[in-house]
Design an enzyme around this catalytic site. Sequence first.
Site, PDB file in Angstrom:
ATOM      1  N   HIS A   1      -7.526 -62.813 118.240  1.00  0.00           N
ATOM      2  CA  HIS A   1      -8.094 -61.543 117.806  1.00  0.00           C
ATOM      3  C   HIS A   1      -7.833 -61.376 116.327  1.00  0.00           C
ATOM      4  O   HIS A   1      -6.796 -61.823 115.832  1.00  0.00           O
ATOM      5  CB  HIS A   1      -7.466 -60.373 118.577  1.00  0.00           C
ATOM      6  CG  HIS A   1      -8.310 -59.154 118.529  1.00  0.00           C
ATOM      7  ND1 HIS A   1      -8.270 -58.282 117.461  1.00  0.00           N
ATOM      8  CD2 HIS A   1      -9.245 -58.690 119.381  1.00  0.00           C
ATOM      9  CE1 HIS A   1      -9.155 -57.328 117.680  1.00  0.00           C
ATOM     10  NE2 HIS A   1      -9.765 -57.546 118.823  1.00  0.00           N
TER      11      HIS A   1
ATOM     12  N   ASP B   1     -11.110 -59.356 126.579  1.00  0.00           N
ATOM     13  CA  ASP B   1     -12.204 -59.964 127.331  1.00  0.00           C
ATOM     14  C   ASP B   1     -11.749 -61.071 128.267  1.00  0.00           C
ATOM     15  O   ASP B   1     -12.547 -61.570 129.054  1.00  0.00           O
ATOM     16  CB  ASP B   1     -13.259 -60.517 126.363  1.00  0.00           C
ATOM     17  CG  ASP B   1     -14.076 -59.412 125.755  1.00  0.00           C
ATOM     18  OD1 ASP B   1     -14.230 -58.378 126.431  1.00  0.00           O
ATOM     19  OD2 ASP B   1     -14.546 -59.552 124.623  1.00  0.00           O
TER      20      ASP B   1
HETATM   21  N1  CMC Z   1      -9.524 -71.111 120.313  1.00  0.00           N
HETATM   22  C1  CMC Z   1      -9.047 -72.076 119.471  1.00  0.00           C
HETATM   23  N2  CMC Z   1      -8.678 -71.834 118.193  1.00  0.00           N
HETATM   24  C2  CMC Z   1      -8.805 -70.589 117.743  1.00  0.00           C
HETATM   25  C3  CMC Z   1      -9.295 -69.539 118.557  1.00  0.00           C
HETATM   26  C4  CMC Z   1      -9.651 -69.840 119.872  1.00  0.00           C
HETATM   27  N3  CMC Z   1     -10.121 -68.887 120.688  1.00  0.00           N
HETATM   28  N4  CMC Z   1      -9.317 -68.383 117.834  1.00  0.00           N
HETATM   29  C5  CMC Z   1      -8.870 -68.703 116.619  1.00  0.00           C
HETATM   30  N5  CMC Z   1      -8.546 -70.029 116.556  1.00  0.00           N
HETATM   31  C6  CMC Z   1      -7.939 -70.735 115.415  1.00  0.00           C
HETATM   32  C7  CMC Z   1      -8.974 -70.999 114.322  1.00  0.00           C
HETATM   33  O1  CMC Z   1      -9.595 -72.262 114.488  1.00  0.00           O
HETATM   34  C8  CMC Z   1      -8.103 -70.954 113.093  1.00  0.00           C
HETATM   35  O2  CMC Z   1      -7.383 -72.151 113.019  1.00  0.00           O
HETATM   36  P1  CMC Z   1      -6.977 -72.794 111.577  1.00  0.00           P
HETATM   37  O3  CMC Z   1      -6.052 -71.792 110.949  1.00  0.00           O
HETATM   38  O4  CMC Z   1      -6.344 -74.078 111.916  1.00  0.00           O
HETATM   39  O5  CMC Z   1      -8.266 -72.944 110.823  1.00  0.00           O
HETATM   40  C9  CMC Z   1      -7.080 -69.842 113.403  1.00  0.00           C
HETATM   41  O6  CMC Z   1      -6.968 -69.848 114.853  1.00  0.00           O
HETATM   42  C10 CMC Z   1      -7.487 -68.462 112.931  1.00  0.00           C
HETATM   43  O7  CMC Z   1      -8.779 -68.192 113.473  1.00  0.00           O
HETATM   44  P2  CMC Z   1      -9.904 -67.387 112.721  1.00  0.00           P
HETATM   45  O8  CMC Z   1     -11.218 -67.770 113.304  1.00  0.00           O
HETATM   46  O9  CMC Z   1      -9.719 -67.516 111.240  1.00  0.00           O
HETATM   47  O10 CMC Z   1      -9.522 -65.918 113.123  1.00  0.00           O
HETATM   48  P3  CMC Z   1     -10.455 -64.669 113.040  1.00  0.00           P
HETATM   49  O11 CMC Z   1      -9.574 -63.486 112.912  1.00  0.00           O
HETATM   50  O12 CMC Z   1     -11.496 -64.871 111.995  1.00  0.00           O
HETATM   51  O13 CMC Z   1     -11.222 -64.678 114.452  1.00  0.00           O
HETATM   52  C11 CMC Z   1     -11.766 -64.302 116.719  1.00  0.00           C
HETATM   53  C12 CMC Z   1     -10.892 -63.869 115.517  1.00  0.00           C
HETATM   54  C13 CMC Z   1     -11.607 -63.275 117.829  1.00  0.00           C
HETATM   55  C14 CMC Z   1     -13.244 -64.312 116.277  1.00  0.00           C
HETATM   56  C15 CMC Z   1     -11.329 -65.704 117.179  1.00  0.00           C
HETATM   57  O14 CMC Z   1      -9.979 -65.678 117.592  1.00  0.00           O
HETATM   58  C16 CMC Z   1     -12.216 -66.262 118.294  1.00  0.00           C
HETATM   59  O15 CMC Z   1     -13.247 -66.875 118.005  1.00  0.00           O
HETATM   60  N6  CMC Z   1     -11.833 -66.028 119.606  1.00  0.00           N
HETATM   61  C17 CMC Z   1     -12.667 -66.442 120.711  1.00  0.00           C
HETATM   62  C18 CMC Z   1     -13.756 -65.397 120.937  1.00  0.00           C
HETATM   63  C19 CMC Z   1     -13.223 -64.135 121.574  1.00  0.00           C
HETATM   64  O16 CMC Z   1     -12.483 -64.165 122.536  1.00  0.00           O
HETATM   65  N7  CMC Z   1     -13.665 -62.975 121.025  1.00  0.00           N
HETATM   66  C20 CMC Z   1     -13.330 -61.678 121.600  1.00  0.00           C
HETATM   67  C21 CMC Z   1     -12.473 -60.850 120.699  1.00  0.00           C
HETATM   68  S1  CMC Z   1     -11.832 -59.404 121.570  1.00  0.00           S
HETATM   69  C22 CMC Z   1     -13.219 -58.430 121.865  1.00  0.00           C
HETATM   70  C23 CMC Z   1     -13.626 -57.700 120.649  1.00  0.00           C
HETATM   71  O17 CMC Z   1     -13.042 -56.657 120.380  1.00  0.00           O
HETATM   72  O18 CMC Z   1     -14.542 -58.184 119.949  1.00  0.00           O
END
Ligand code: CMC
Length: 428
Positions: A307, A364
């Site tokens: 998240h 989720d």
């Molecule tokens: N699986 C594997 N790796 C992950 C995941 C995941 N679900 N989420 C983040 N990472 C890794 C990402 O690759 C990155 O790694 P590195 O630092 O080595 O490059 C690190 O963790 C940070 O990730 P980020 O994408 O920079 O983080 P963000 O804050 O931009 O993204 C997120 C947050 C929710 C989009 C992401 O965690 C994700 O894609 N999760 C899966 C989708 C999901 O479950 N979304 C629902 C969110 S809750 C409902 C809502 O309120 O929207």
Amino acid sequence: MSETARIILDGKEYELPVIEGSEGEKAIDISKLRATTGYITLDSGFKNTGSTKSSITFLDGEQGILRYRGYPIEQLAENASFLEVAYLLIYSELPNQQQLDWFTNSITMHTLVHEDMRRFFEAFPNNAHPMGILSSMISSLSTYYPESQNPNRPFKDIELTIHRLIAKIPTLAAQAYKNNLGHPIMYPKNELSYTENFLYMMFGLPSSDYEVDPVIDDALNKLLILHADHEQNCSASTVRIVGSSQANLYSSISAGIAALWGPLHGGANQAVIEMLETIKNDGGDLTKWVDKAKDKTDSFRLMGFGHRVYKNFDPRAKIIKKAADDVLDKLGIDDPVLDIAKQLEEVALKDEYFVERGLYPNVDFYSGIIYRALGIPTEMFTVMFAIGRLPGWIAQWKEMTENGEPIGRPRQIYTGANNRDYVSVEKR
Ligand code: CMC
């Protein structure tokens, strides 16, 4: 003396005001930075940028705190009704009995949608995704209420739009579902509560009586409350930014629904169940899938994990996990997908990759399991999120409008070609 931040640019020092929120969060106010220094700030995805001051929802991602208007999410989910929470978000205070009766009555009186809109449903293919239908239908409502397009209406008119939206979204969602099934639509029943009515319109049939199971009703109420607001997330920011151009409220909410649809936001609940089913059908080798999620050459992510703001745990996930157990237990359902989910959580939480990055199950991860138990089809999961989030979007839009916030218009750092002369096509 109030705190300031100092910044040195091109050898010159500038002072920037520091502002503090009611929970001690601090921000450097850079709104005059470009005018005074010629610099802008750059922050892709707004990871560290406050877009507004807001008094609706407080969350502390490090401590896993979430409060609506100061009330902890745990207390609201345990004790309140969804309409009470909707009132709280929109009108800032919990309603007394008279206010709640007035609000409930007004919502109940506006649940019908114009009969002509039935023809829109008929035109959608029967495998149309219900989020596409919902977003279109909400936007179409503005054409039935053209007065909503005047941004300078008195609050009484805007209030009517707000009530109409909350009243009609379950009706439209249920109609989208019935349309996909090819079943006759069920008209709302005024004597039912908000959640009962939705369940009735989804699962009732003209040929038989439908009794709402209180376990299902209670779980639905909880889920809607848990989704009702989450401060400046992707869809709420979309609603605010679209609304900031003085586009009407229906269109602003329709844009919010579109933003929610993506699998990185609300669409994750559908993606989680699809992922868990794939893992189950693939033989249930969890290590293989966790390794895939860690592999930077593989686009696969563990859906329902991670998240933007929660880096320890998502308080909503904690409540939902327990609710999923309770609901399945009470309904006597043994869902193998729940077992996969629990095992996956265990494997991921012990894995250094997930621990280092603060990746925990989010709201989720378990919500889809409850929706399945309630009989809601997978493609409708994000629609459920949208119904829950609607009061939050409305509260965000209302706050933005009442504060007279300027049109949302970020800047950029241009990295394209420099000035060059046009060359005719024959000479290229
Ligand atoms: N699986 C594997 N790796 C992950 C995941 C995941 N679900 N989420 C983040 N990472 C890794 C990402 O690759 C990155 O790694 P590195 O630092 O080595 O490059 C690190 O963790 C940070 O990730 P980020 O994408 O920079 O983080 P963000 O804050 O931009 O993204 C997120 C947050 C929710 C989009 C992401 O965690 C994700 O894609 N999760 C899966 C989708 C999901 O479950 N979304 C629902 C969110 S809750 C409902 C809502 O309120 O929207």
